[in-house]
Design a protein around this motif. Structure first.
Motif, mmCIF file in Angstrom:
data_model
loop_
_atom_site.group_PDB
_atom_site.id
_atom_site.type_symbol
_atom_site.label_atom_id
_atom_site.label_comp_id
_atom_site.label_asym_id
_atom_site.label_seq_id
_atom_site.Cartn_x
_atom_site.Cartn_y
_atom_site.Cartn_z
ATOM 1 N N THR A 35 -8.017 -4.572 9.718
ATOM 2 C CA THR A 35 -6.646 -4.783 9.453
ATOM 3 C C THR A 35 -5.869 -3.752 9.430
ATOM 4 O OG1 THR A 35 -7.205 -5.207 7.316
ATOM 5 C CG2 THR A 35 -7.403 -7.035 8.652
ATOM 6 N N VAL A 77 -8.328 1.394 -1.481
ATOM 7 C CA VAL A 77 -8.411 0.032 -1.910
ATOM 8 C C VAL A 77 -8.960 -0.917 -0.516
ATOM 9 C CG1 VAL A 77 -6.694 -0.111 -3.602
ATOM 10 C CG2 VAL A 77 -6.156 -0.520 -1.043
ATOM 11 N N SER A 78 -9.068 -0.449 0.479
ATOM 12 C CA SER A 78 -9.712 -0.990 1.492
ATOM 13 C C SER A 78 -9.949 -0.403 2.788
ATOM 14 C CB SER A 78 -9.107 -2.308 1.896
ATOM 15 O OG SER A 78 -8.135 -2.129 2.683
ATOM 16 N N LEU A 79 -11.085 -0.495 3.458
ATOM 17 C CA LEU A 79 -11.142 0.013 4.635
ATOM 18 C C LEU A 79 -11.348 -1.211 5.696
ATOM 19 C CD1 LEU A 79 -14.322 2.274 4.906
ATOM 20 C CD2 LEU A 79 -13.907 0.726 2.961
ATOM 21 N N GLY A 80 -10.884 -1.193 6.905
ATOM 22 C CA GLY A 80 -11.106 -2.249 7.717
ATOM 23 C C GLY A 80 -10.408 -2.062 8.870
ATOM 24 N N PRO A 135 -14.134 1.606 -1.307
ATOM 25 C CA PRO A 135 -13.358 0.946 -2.194
ATOM 26 C C PRO A 135 -13.381 1.631 -3.648
ATOM 27 C CG PRO A 135 -14.086 -0.581 -0.751
ATOM 28 C CD PRO A 135 -14.870 0.442 -0.511
ATOM 29 N N GLY A 136 -12.390 1.892 -4.273
ATOM 30 C CA GLY A 136 -12.549 2.429 -5.611
ATOM 31 C C GLY A 136 -12.809 3.787 -5.773
ATOM 32 N N MET A 153 0.669 -1.383 -0.054
ATOM 33 C CA MET A 153 -0.056 -0.145 0.084
ATOM 34 C C MET A 153 0.815 1.137 -0.074
ATOM 35 S SD MET A 153 -3.079 -0.972 -0.207
ATOM 36 C CE MET A 153 -3.353 -2.737 -0.436
#
Lengths: 466, 466, 466, 466
Positions: free
Chosen positions: A34, A29-32, A387-388, A1
């Motif tokens: 992690t 690209v992501s959320l979370g 995302p995106g 990332m």
């Protein structure tokens, strides 16, 4: 990332979530929960993580009514970024505001894309403005061209000498907008009434700033709004009411929405927080904007409408005209209209809105970012942390309390109309397409980073706008 | 990761995004473009990925008016899961429906938590129901106890002999709900009117199913709704109108919302898609439910209200009474009320709603999942695909077209009121807290997986319900 | 001619005209500039000449809730005449209020026709009241009998233990009224709510008169009104809301009228002029009436409605219960409800209404006389000064200013709730069917002059009621 | 007595009465059952006796848009009388319609008073019209002069090139009207829209009459009405909407009245009975009037509004332009606007209104006579059959059924737009100030009988207009 924003409370239309946001190639690209490995980690430290604001109404570096701003696209975009804004929707008009050369809307778009493309630290888009209606066929053709180029929105003046559009031409544009998938907005004021009132006051020697609101009573806006709405209803098109300022406007929009009309109103920080007694101050001329400031009851009606969905957009109407030029005018009607404010957009909305319980956090991101994205063709690039989407993100220190002081601000201007206000909730870090523009309060963005945001309107997603 | 759902189009209130969803310990930990390593990969293959439905209105395995269902919590929860449901909100009443033993709402909660806890393949919650008002202080105390235990919602009957609540007692409960942070709902029918009409028809020998809707004309519901609303307005509380069926109800809710009242209406698949001419069929008794089926114009008014926000909830009112018991009744008024349907919840809403352009996908998740979560205290566990939320997820094959055939369904019942309907959009995979319940159309869930969902209402987040 | 009233300003719905009114055989035969020869000339001396008032709501000499009035039909009709009233519409109920013997409505009519026929100095009519609904077919049959006998109006209680009608029975009566050409009215209060609130206050030891309005907040009336209206809308019948007291009621009636519903509201002098702070006075019990006195804003809403047409009737709700009986009660809920006032009907309406600019003179005659005549079957005998109508006439000295003093009044009662009010505009001469009842302030009428006024409703003329 | 009308059914706002009407010195002196001796007895023979109609909108003998009528004040007033009209309110404009000489409104009044005074068989009054706004102070001064002279009403054009008033100037006139006690009306059409649409159709070669309504869709009127209303609301003045034609207009007026605005709408026989499919006929050009004919649903909305009070006035908008001139035009937009019809005013209103149950007789006299009298300063001379009023009376044979045939009519014109309609209810005798104008269908009136009716507005009585 390339970037991860961790430990933030991410605000989305559905709620607020503790999540880390990962960014690659400028996109989310992501959320979370992690925490991916990344070149750069930004620790939000429990602060709020919002989609960057989209300023639906901006006049960066724009001269108006003979007054020249010191502001450039560089300084104007920097102050916007400090206000939590990651995309400004500015204006592209047919004529150069100084030389009056006719560039065409497309011409002005190209010119401004070049200037802003070199100077801006954040992304930008445009509403087209037509003022020359001598050949309406040409106007309608150019509308389509502009939409196809990627800017599917327009704003027309119902007032101002030489700028005002006739009802028929507005009706034609609304019809065309339905066909080509555009959103048409209006600066809704009745020219005949305000011209008459201004003339009357001036003839009576009443020239002080306090006559500005008296020359444009709520009637002036309300009449124009109801006219714009009925035209849109008959054209079966959308309409966007720019910078709405009155409780009567709220009522008209609400009734129209009840009838099923596709009316979307915008308001601005000044109409939510300032009142017309300010015109009595020695620096009253600084508050000369159009529509003018109103009463407390108008402020409150607009807040409620923002909460309930009858106001869908929050724009700055930032006009960087120097106080010097405004104070120099001999009469309220010769005072250049407009005042700066993009740097306070997010602090005012959070402090006066969320912090005072008038709107919820999910509503804040709708009105300040997501709705503009949907209505003006920026979706699905801007307006959400998802995302995106472009990684346009602002970290808001929602507990930070600070007094507004001109000297602390980055707007290249000699006054600010909220001087001395104590606001709670200030952006600390601002990210544009994954790149840090402001980091912990320090400007780290570079002129030329900003890019034009071209797109088209998704008619399906607009149905979800409230 | 224990699970990743990849290649799906994730539906959220803000829009639809291509993202992979990662799950750990039963909770969503991230959604994004990245594809984390995982013990289990579910490939959504471009299908829609939705938050699992919350059925706001369910009567699993419940006897009613003397009729006994074959359904158990196992079979009922399985059919719910096949309908895309991952949480059912069932009912806990004061009395055992067969023995009439008084358990108290708390008693019934404990009992049902135990039964469902052993049998259910999905999670569950409860609305409390009080029917014995002989000691209102005790009722109000138990309300508080139930809220504190974790079920902050109630539903009261305005009709039915021995069950109906008086206006005063409802007013007391509404006041209490404001104090303790609960949501009170009503089955809104006017008992006096329907009792009178039923008696009249029966005396005239008019006993066929077609007299059922005639004995409960729209008036019967509309009067009760307007009464419930005015009581809630004066109690300054919320009110939830269960299973609303009429266009008049829509109008009343809309007007109340315009006045600022906190009214939230629920409708059901049957009121959106079925009409009262069905009572003329030989199997007309199977359609005997209360309120009864209405006209096409009521269906359409409800669809519009669902789209515009005046109906906020979509529940099944699943009642698994056997056709045998219904058909055996000698008169419409002796027919046990209620019909099954939880297995078709998502197919009907997607097929008739989204696929026919009546509602958007983001609206679908609000009405079928998110709003119930907010209104009934399941938030922030259920109702969204977002980091930190329970991994309750349904994969919808939105292109799959199938005819409804009883033999293909899993409901343990001898009829289905949509027999022969062709629906587009069926769930293929259903996940509860990260565990597969249904995988590619096959049941893989286990009885006893389901857990009670206890929580409390977040008054702030409720303001975002539309 | 037997009588000519000359030099008056005759008030009619179309305006106010200088004309002489000629009477022969008890009927108006002409009005005009000419001055016919006559046995008797009354010189109005420039004063106002109005149709005698029709008191749409009267309880002359009626015991209530255990309290016995001293008033007889003689004294009660005399005080009415002094109030400008020439026809009282009283009530005929099924049961004797003291012995509880069941007379039937027809029985009570016959009895009261006899008593009033002997004692009354002015004409009278009746609204039927049913309270025993054990055999609704009998009730509906008797309704028809009463209508055919000549009294086509009824008033039902939605509250009071043992008196209240159920929604279904009210719906049946409304349907019947449509068929037989009657007008059904309601005392609109929600029994469940007020019973609950009363019990609560009493249990808490809150028994002073000030708890009376608190036990019947505006909600209690508003709920019942909206219920009555929806029942009438579905029955496609008229409905008459008796003694409306709240601003919420005004709003409900207005909205119903906008929808085309045939709703006619009545208000009373007490709801137009008195407020609930009076309950705090030592003699607060004297003001215990139902519905209770409200707030200034309710008064004002009722005045506006009276002017605009949403209140069509002005009745006294005169109940001659002695102060002694009211003050003796140990708790507000044991205080007999009702207070006297028929003698001030015209002075209050003229002084507070016309003289203060709230209503016009033509409107005064509509609400105080003409509308009641049309709605309750007295037309074309009563309600207008026009050829062929009964010569029921009141001469109003609209400039006469007097303080209200119990000792000056003719009501046989020990208090008056407007004691000390200065009113402008008092009747000086009152004529019933051409006979002088009051002449220049002196009683000259005779007991036994009064006659029953039987008739039927003209459905066409009712359409002109506003 | 000089005249008695006996055996008639006199229609008044309060009802219909059998009475004889006596007249002396041109004024009504009495109405009653008595039959005074008289020089002349007219036996109404059981027919209806109405106040003579006041035509609130008349263009007798007026050239327009280049077309010259054959009609003179003599023939035009005769046809009016045959239509039951005893007072016409015509127009006085600033300019001569042929020479364009500027006479001023006062000048035109004097000129028309002279011409009509010599030729007219019935009385007349005027609405002033200003079209030259180059010196608004002069306009406002002349307004006051006209009011003081005795004509307190004005009508302004919101459309037509060279005639249209700006919003500001209308606002000034409305303010002035409030100060001087006048009523300002508007021809409400949006000039910009209709000009645009006309131009578009003409450019496309669409010139047939059927494009006339398409160039002025309901929007064109509705927009102008809502604008006029909001201006009047802010000016706190009355406004009169002339010849309203649309259901949208009805809705706007109704909503405004609900808000308390003093809006009074007029409609005309053509908008109540004719529809836009008539433009397809070979003689379609004869129906070219502005606003244009609309749809059946507009007709019906106007009838309901007439009954309910949202339309208060019924005028003819009689324009005696010859068919020859209309049919000769090459394009719909070159066709002179207007059509004749004063002779059918009462037959149409009675036949289509009262006889078909849409309005009551008392309402007929309000909308066709009394309201115009009150709103335009003719009260208390005209508009009622009451002592002291001018004896302007029409006897209507309400059972007489006749086909409309041009050859039977007295209008000096070559067509009538209701040719062939069978109407029930025709005036047989018409009386102006006690003088017979038409006796049993025969003209007996004399040119020069007619007199100007000058007066002032009674602000109190206007409150009774509905």
């Amino acid at each position: 990332m390339e970037l991860v924003i961790k430990n933030g409370k991410v605000v989305m239309p559905g709620g607020v979530f503790e999540a880390n946001v990962a960014v690659e190639n400028g996109k989310i690209v992501s959320l979370g929960k992690t925490e991916p490995k990344a070149d750069k980690i930004v620790d939000a430290g429990g602060k709020l993580v919002l989609p960057g604001l989209i300023d639906s109404h901006s006049h960066i570096a724009q001269p108006f009514q003979g007054a020249l701003p010191k502001e450039t696209w560089e300084t104007g975009s920097v102050s916007a970024a400090f206000g939590g804004i990651t995309t400004v929707i500015d204006f592209a008009a047919q004529f150069d505001p100084i030389t009056y050369e006719k560039l065409g809307v497309m011409g002005d778009i190209k010119r401004k894309e070049e200037i802003a493309g070199k100077q801006s630290v954040i992304d930008f888009s445009f509403h087209g403005i037509f003022v020359d209606f001598s050949d309406m066929n040409a106007v309608l053709r150019e509308m389509e061209e502009v939409v196809n180029y990627g800017y599917p929105s327009f704003k027309e003046f119902m007032t101002y000498l030489l700028l005002a559009i006739s009802d028929w031409n507005l009706y034609l544009m609304l019809n065309k907008s339905r066909e080509v998938g555009a959103t048409v907005g209006v600066h809704a004021e009745n020219y005949s009434l305000e011209e008459g009132m201004v003339k009357k006051f001036v003839e009576e020697g009443k020239k002080e700033p306090k006559y500005h609101p008296l020359s444009k009573p709520n009637l002036v806006e309300a009449e124009a709004i109801q006219r714009a709405i009925i035209l849109a209803e008959w054209a079966k098109s959308r309409i966007y009411i720019a910078h709405m300022s009155t409780k009567e406007g709220v009522e008209l929009v609400r009734n129209a929405r009840m009838r099923g009309a596709a009316v979307y109103a915008e308001t601005c920080p000044q109409y939510l927080t300032l009142t017309d007694d300010l015109y009595e101050r020695p620096d009253g001329a600084n508050f000369i904007i159009s529509p003018p400031l109103r009463k407390k009851e108008d402020n409150e009606a607009l807040w409620r409408a923002l909460a309930e969905g009858y106001v869908a957009l929050y724009g700055s109407d930032h006009v960087p005209l120097p106080s010097e030029a405004k104070m120099a005018a001999k009469s309220f009607n010769e005072t250049p209209n407009g005042a700066p404010g993009n740097e306070l957009m997010l602090p005012i909305l959070y402090s006066e809105g969320v912090n005072k319980g008038r709107i919820t956090l999910p509503r804040l991101v709708e009105v300040s970012s997501l709705n503009a994205s949907k209505l003006f063709g920026l979706y699905p690039k801007k307006g959400l942390i998802a995302p995106g989407f472009d990684a346009d993100i602002v970290i808001l220190d929602h507990k930070l309390k600070k007094k507004v002081r001109l000297e602390d601000l980055h707007m290249d201007i000699d006054y600010v109309n909220w001087e001395g206000w104590e606001l709670t909730g200030w952006p600390t870090t601002v990210i544009s397409r994954g790149a840090l523009v402001i980091e912990e309060g320090q400007l780290v963005g570079k002129p030329g980073h900003g890019k034009p945001v071209r797109g088209k309107i998704d008619e399906g997603i607009i149905k979800t706008v409230r």
